[in-house]
Design a protein around this motif. Structure first.
Motif, short mmCIF file in Angstrom:
data_model
loop_
_atom_site.label_atom_id
_atom_site.label_comp_id
_atom_site.label_asym_id
_atom_site.label_seq_id
_atom_site.Cartn_x
_atom_site.Cartn_y
_atom_site.Cartn_z
N ALA A 202 -51.02 -34.09 16.06
CA ALA A 202 -49.77 -33.32 15.80
C ALA A 202 -50.15 -31.89 15.88
N THR A 203 -51.34 -31.42 15.55
CA THR A 203 -51.92 -30.11 15.60
C THR A 203 -52.79 -29.67 16.56
N THR A 204 -52.89 -30.65 17.51
CA THR A 204 -53.77 -30.23 18.72
C THR A 204 -52.90 -29.65 19.83
N GLN A 205 -53.41 -28.43 20.41
CA GLN A 205 -52.49 -27.71 21.28
C GLN A 205 -53.18 -27.99 22.83
N ALA A 206 -54.34 -28.38 22.83
CA ALA A 206 -55.04 -28.48 24.11
C ALA A 206 -54.52 -29.61 24.92
N VAL A 207 -54.34 -29.37 26.10
CA VAL A 207 -53.79 -30.13 27.08
C VAL A 207 -54.90 -30.47 28.23
N PRO A 208 -55.64 -31.55 28.00
CA PRO A 208 -56.83 -31.98 29.18
C PRO A 208 -56.00 -32.26 30.46
N SER A 209 -56.67 -31.67 31.52
CA SER A 209 -56.40 -32.07 33.02
C SER A 209 -57.27 -33.09 33.21
N PRO A 210 -56.69 -34.03 34.39
CA PRO A 210 -57.53 -35.05 34.85
C PRO A 210 -59.06 -34.38 35.52
N ALA A 211 -58.68 -33.43 36.10
CA ALA A 211 -59.99 -32.96 36.48
C ALA A 211 -61.02 -32.35 35.61
N THR A 212 -60.66 -31.79 34.43
CA THR A 212 -61.64 -31.32 33.45
C THR A 212 -62.11 -32.88 32.82
N THR A 213 -61.16 -33.83 32.60
CA THR A 213 -61.48 -34.85 31.85
C THR A 213 -62.46 -35.66 32.54
N ARG A 214 -62.33 -35.77 33.73
CA ARG A 214 -63.26 -36.34 34.88
C ARG A 214 -64.56 -35.66 34.62
N GLU A 215 -64.75 -34.30 34.85
CA GLU A 215 -66.01 -33.72 34.95
C GLU A 215 -66.50 -34.08 33.53
N PHE A 216 -65.88 -33.78 32.43
CA PHE A 216 -66.58 -34.18 31.02
C PHE A 216 -67.03 -35.18 30.94
N GLY A 217 -66.38 -36.19 31.36
CA GLY A 217 -67.02 -37.61 31.01
C GLY A 217 -68.16 -37.95 32.07
N LEU A 218 -68.19 -37.42 33.32
CA LEU A 218 -69.04 -37.64 34.18
C LEU A 218 -70.31 -36.93 33.64
N ASN A 219 -70.09 -35.70 33.09
CA ASN A 219 -71.47 -35.16 32.80
C ASN A 219 -71.95 -35.80 31.31
N ALA A 220 -71.28 -36.25 30.54
CA ALA A 220 -71.53 -36.97 29.47
C ALA A 220 -72.45 -38.25 29.92
N ILE A 221 -71.95 -38.98 30.89
CA ILE A 221 -72.69 -40.14 31.49
C ILE A 221 -74.14 -39.57 31.89
N LEU A 222 -74.10 -38.67 32.85
CA LEU A 222 -75.12 -38.04 33.38
C LEU A 222 -76.29 -37.64 32.61
N ASP A 223 -75.63 -37.03 31.57
CA ASP A 223 -76.49 -36.59 30.46
C ASP A 223 -77.23 -37.81 29.81
N GLY A 224 -76.68 -38.77 29.56
CA GLY A 224 -77.34 -39.90 28.99
C GLY A 224 -78.47 -40.74 29.63
#
Length: 236
Positions: A202-224
């Motif tokens: 309810a207090t979250t204002q951020a609205v992630p975009s598919p592009a940023t979500t894709r990049e964030f997740g891919l970086n997390a996988i590759l970091d691992g």
């Protein structure tokens, strides 16, 4: 797949092992034209618009005549996939396993954006054609020089591919409570009304975009993966 398939028959069709029929008049089209026509219908109207009757009509012949090329809808779907996936990415010009997997992910995402019906229909247990099989082959090549085991390399490719598949689905408006689709404002109001139950959302204002979500997740996988590879790489 949405329809049952005879896996042996599909394999023979996709890999060029089926002998063409010599009965009847000379074929007016080839299998590539059938597949391309079906892909165009799916791209324009969705996969649900694809049927044996519809594709036969688009090509200007009867449904019975279409059986000369594909035996049923399962085979039609199979040749559609093989046509739509495109050529596997050439990663030889990219240096380093991480950069190669990033390029692989970009090209996979681009192919699926071009044909939005592909991600859902390419999931699950099925026979792939040589063109589609070249995609994981290309991605595995990116990890060939790493200390990861064969199984780990396969699992890494699955992680990357499944992440792109998941974020592709999330790009559809309304698939998540924070998207900007028609359901978005309704969900937002419901969360505010029930903030005691869902205080964080309810207090979250951020609205992630598919592009940023894709990049964030891919970086997390590759970091691992980078961490795992670094741990097994001998120090010089």
């Amino acid at each position: 797949m949405p329809v049952n398939e005879d896996r042996k028959a599909v394999a023979e069709l996709l890999w060029g092992l089926r002998k063409p029929s010599s009965r009847g008049p000379r074929a007016a089209f080839d299998l590539d034209q059938v597949a391309d026509t079906a892909v165009k219908v799916a791209d324009a109207e969705g996969l649900e618009a694809v049927s044996m009757q519809r594709i036969a009509a688009e090509l200007g012949f009867t449904k019975m005549a279409l059986y000369r090329y594909v035996k049923d809808k399962a085979e039609l779907i199979a040749v559609m996939i093989e046509a739509a996936v495109g050529e596997a990415p050439e990663l030889g010009g990219v240096t380093g396993w991480r950069a190669k997997l990033e390029e692989y992910a970009r090209e996979l995402s681009a192919a699926w954006r071009l044909h939005p019906w592909l991600p859902s229909i390419t999931a699950g247990d099925r026979v792939m054609g040589p063109r589609e099989t070249a995609w994981p082959e290309s991605a595995l090549g990116a990890l060939a020089g790493t200390p990861l085991t064969e199984r780990e390399r396969l699992e890494a490719i699955m992680l990357v591919s499944n992440h792109i598949r998941a974020t592709h689905a999330a790009a559809t408006p309304g698939t998540q409570i924070w998207t900007a689709g028609e359901a978005g404002p309704v969900m937002r109001d419901l969360l505010l009304r029930n903030a005691d139950r869902f205080p964080l959302l309810a207090t979250t204002q951020a609205v992630p975009s598919p592009a940023t979500t894709r990049e964030f997740g891919l970086n997390a996988i590759l970091d691992g993966l980078e961490h795992a590879i670094a741990q097994r790489t001998p120090e010089h």
